[in-house]
Design a protein around this motif. Structure first.
Motif: not given
Ligand code: UDP
Ligand code: MG
Length: 315
Positions: A22-29, A99-102, A107-112
């Motif tokens: 989870s950390y790896r995917r969160m940190d990459a995002a 990781l149920q919520d991808p 990044p898209k949320m931040v853009a919004m």
């Protein structure tokens, strides 16, 4: 102007199986947003290897990873609240660790958010890998909740969301004990924009929301946001009273025409209905007082200013 800081808030309860991936995917995002960020883990009283892993993450990433660990299990909603209390970001993002919520949606949320949204909330189009029972109860529950609430609470949303700093500041002022964050967020208003997604299966491990915890959350949602259950007896009282009066009038008319045609028990039944009607009305009236007392006790802000022009305030 300095780059805006993002805070990612992650409640964790017995999640040693999923935490590292989870950390790896969160940190990459978070990296791919291009903003400076902090990742705040709140350990909600796990007694497995979770804390050991969190210590390791904190040691390896002293600039980005922050950890708060509770003395016991206080529940998901309070773990998120602790993260929000300590977050320093200009935007706060709340996400489950499993990781149920991808995280790739971040990044898209931040853009919004940069486009002007104050709240970006995840709306579940589909839920994968959950039992029929959970899917069905969740669907029914969200519909019941929105029909009872005085404020529109969006259907099929969880706590996966981004909050602008000004929204988070209002949250910090709301210190009610029983917390239902998605409802509080709806109560606040602001410019709230949905982001639709398919809810994945858990990456590993089992749900930490036991049936008991789910029922508590469901009750908090309804009873925190609606006084309708308290006022219900009043409606029943009025209905019964109407029936009783109708019965009484019919019997008086019948007696006037046919003499003493109505049996005694019918008079007793109508009398009983009228008495019950009175009783229900009084219980309902007490409920209305109770509901108002509860609202006062919650001591929420009376109003929320989203923007002010030509004034000294910064809001
Ligand atoms: N969680 C928590 N305290 C609890 C229960 C759950 O902090 O008492 C965390 C859990 O680690 C996860 C999130 O809350 O990050 C959501 O829990 P879970 O995935 O088990 O719930 P579900 O998705 O099944 O509703
Ligand atoms: Mg989950």
């Amino acid at each position: 102007m300095a780059e805006k800081l993002l805070s990612l808030i992650i409640p964790v309860y017995y999640e040693e199986e999923v935490l590292m991936e989870s950390y790896r995917r969160m940190d990459a995002a978070m990296q791919s947003t291009g903003h400076p960020y902090e990742i705040i883990y709140v350990n909600d009283g796990s007694r497995d290897g979770t804390m050991k892993q969190l210590r390791q993450l904190a040691k390896e990433h002293p600039d980005t990873v922050k950890v708060y660990s509770f003395s016991r299990n206080f529940g998901h909603q309070l773990a998120v609240t602790c993260g929000m209390d300590h977050a320093k970001g200009d935007a706060l993002i709340i996400i489950d660790v499993d990781l149920q919520d991808p995280p790739e949606l971040i990044p898209k949320m931040v853009a919004m958010w940069k486009d002007g949204a104050d709240i970006v909330y995840g709306k579940r189009l589909k839920r994968k890998g959950e039992t029929i029972f959970k899917k069905l109860t969740a669907k029914l529950y969200y519909r019941l909740l929105s029909s009872m609430s005085a404020y529109p609470i969006p259907l099929d949303t969880g706590d996966f969301r981004l909050l602008d700093r000004k929204v988070a500041n209002v949250f910090l002022k709301m210190r009610e004990q029983a917390r239902f964050l998605r409802g509080m967020s709806a109560w606040m208003g602001f410019e709230a924009v949905p982001i639709e997604y398919v809810r994945d299966e858990r990456a590993a491990g089992k749900t930490k929301y036991t049936l008991k915890k789910m029922i508590k959350l469901a009750c908090d949602g309804i009873f925190n946001f609606s006084s309708k259950p308290l006022e219900l007896p009043f409606g029943i009282g009025i209905g019964l009273g109407f029936l009783g009066v109708l019965g009484l009038i019919t019997m008086i008319v019948l007696t006037a025409i046919f003499g003493s045609a109505c049996p005694q028990w019918l008079w007793a039944a109508v009398g009983g209905t009228l008495l019950f009607a009175l009783l229900f009305c009084f219980v309902g009236i007490q409920g209305m007082y109770l509901g108002r007392m509860y609202d006062e006790l919650k001591d929420r802000p009376l109003y929320i200013v989203a923007e002010s022009l030509n004034t000294d305030e910064k809001a």
